[in-house]
Design a protein around this motif. Structure first.
Motif, short mmCIF file in Angstrom:
data_model
loop_
_atom_site.label_atom_id
_atom_site.label_comp_id
_atom_site.label_asym_id
_atom_site.label_seq_id
_atom_site.Cartn_x
_atom_site.Cartn_y
_atom_site.Cartn_z
N THR A 62 2.00 10.97 1.70
CA THR A 62 1.88 9.82 2.49
C THR A 62 3.20 9.12 2.54
O THR A 62 3.67 8.74 3.82
CB THR A 62 0.90 8.75 2.07
OG1 THR A 62 -0.32 9.37 2.12
CG2 THR A 62 0.85 7.58 2.92
N ARG A 100 4.04 -0.65 8.85
CA ARG A 100 3.99 -1.54 7.63
C ARG A 100 5.28 -2.06 6.95
O ARG A 100 5.71 -1.04 6.05
CB ARG A 100 2.90 -1.04 6.64
CG ARG A 100 1.48 -1.24 7.23
CD ARG A 100 0.43 -0.81 6.29
NE ARG A 100 0.55 -1.46 5.09
CZ ARG A 100 -0.09 -2.55 4.83
NH1 ARG A 100 -1.05 -3.19 5.63
NH2 ARG A 100 -0.18 -3.07 3.43
N ALA A 106 0.66 -1.16 -0.09
CA ALA A 106 0.02 0.00 -0.01
C ALA A 106 0.96 1.18 0.10
O ALA A 106 2.01 1.11 0.40
CB ALA A 106 -0.69 0.03 1.26
N VAL A 107 0.24 2.23 -0.45
CA VAL A 107 0.98 3.71 -0.46
C VAL A 107 1.40 3.99 0.92
O VAL A 107 0.74 3.72 1.96
CB VAL A 107 0.02 4.64 -0.90
CG1 VAL A 107 0.74 5.96 -0.71
CG2 VAL A 107 -0.21 4.54 -2.42
N ALA A 148 -0.48 10.55 -2.57
CA ALA A 148 0.28 9.26 -2.21
C ALA A 148 1.83 9.78 -1.90
O ALA A 148 2.47 9.28 -1.03
CB ALA A 148 0.54 8.55 -3.40
N ASP A 160 1.21 2.51 -5.97
CA ASP A 160 0.84 1.18 -5.75
C ASP A 160 0.81 0.44 -6.95
O ASP A 160 1.27 1.07 -8.02
CB ASP A 160 -0.36 0.94 -4.68
CG ASP A 160 -1.55 1.69 -5.55
OD1 ASP A 160 -1.77 1.40 -7.02
OD2 ASP A 160 -2.53 1.80 -4.89
N ASP A 178 3.76 2.34 2.60
CA ASP A 178 4.40 1.19 3.19
C ASP A 178 5.82 1.40 3.35
O ASP A 178 6.60 1.96 2.33
CB ASP A 178 4.17 -0.28 2.43
CG ASP A 178 2.93 -0.65 3.06
OD1 ASP A 178 2.22 -0.43 3.76
OD2 ASP A 178 2.39 -1.94 2.43
#
Length: 224
Positions: free
Chosen positions: A203, A94, A57-58, A200, A152, A60
């Protein structure tokens, strides 16, 4: 600290050295060699990466154990340094340890990402880590890779976004505007994709910001 341009270098807390390579293997190699000339005793490939598998996932955090080069050979990261950083990060992130593949171009769509995964078995990819690792191997230095997922496995990177990046990897809004004043069909889809990609990247940056102090706590003796 003032914003670095490509190939700029700066000192960090504790004597660590930072170099902004810019995009691509050639620039990454140049920056890595400059750090070696500065006397560092370890190299870190730091930044964003593209996911190759849907499980990622974005945002991680990627701490791969090896890099799959475009030529085929696999380069293992420093096992002791990797273990120390993994222990410091703990279970709150994550965290993924699967292999990272080298890509020589932008993986602009899901089909390209799937093809690279099938070829390499890697879970993510970037353009710079293999070049940095090769310099570390040449000089007998430990190295690790710390990357965060910015797009992703199904995200499309629109041409307008790729055209808007300069050699530093920074977004140049005027380039976006110049393209969009003469928009092709699908302008709205491109704008949505740009917004999605910007979110993204923010993040991914938050993930890297959180792990940066932990990395400095686990560096080899001396500079990195």
């Amino acid at each position: 600290m003032a914003r670095l341009r490509a190939q700029g270098r700066a000192s960090l807390t504790g004597g660590a050295r930072l170099a902004l390579s810019g995009l691509g293997a050639a620039r990454a190699e140049t920056a890595a060699r400059a750090l070696v000339a500065d006397g560092v005793d370890g190299l870190v490939s730091w930044g964003c990466a593209s996911a190759l598998v849907p499980a990622l996932a974005v945002g991680d955090l990627l701490l791969p154990r090896e890099i799959v080069t475009a030529a085929g050979p696999r380069l293992a990261v420093d096992a002791e340094w990797h273990a120390r950083l993994t222990d410091r990060i703990g279970g709150g992130a994550r965290l993924r340890h699967g292999a990272l593949a080298e890509t020589r171009g932008v993986l602009g769509n899901a089909a390209n990402k799937q093809a690279l995964h099938a070829l390499s078995t890697a879970i993510a990819a970037d353009r710079e880590s293999a070049a940095i690792a090769a310099v570390a191997v040449e000089f007998g230095l430990p190295f690790i890779v710390v990357r965060a997922v910015a797009d992703d496995a199904v995200m499309t990177v629109p041409p307008v976004a790729r055209a808007a990046l300069d050699d530093d990897g920074a977004l140049r809004p005027l380039r976006v505007l110049r393209r969009l004043v003469r928009p092709p069909a699908g302008r709205h889809a491109e704008l949505r994709a740009i917004k999605q990609l910007a979110v993204a990247f923010r993040t991914a940056q938050r993930t890297l910001d959180a792990v940066a102090p932990l990395l400095l706590d686990t560096e080899p003796d001396g500079d990195t």
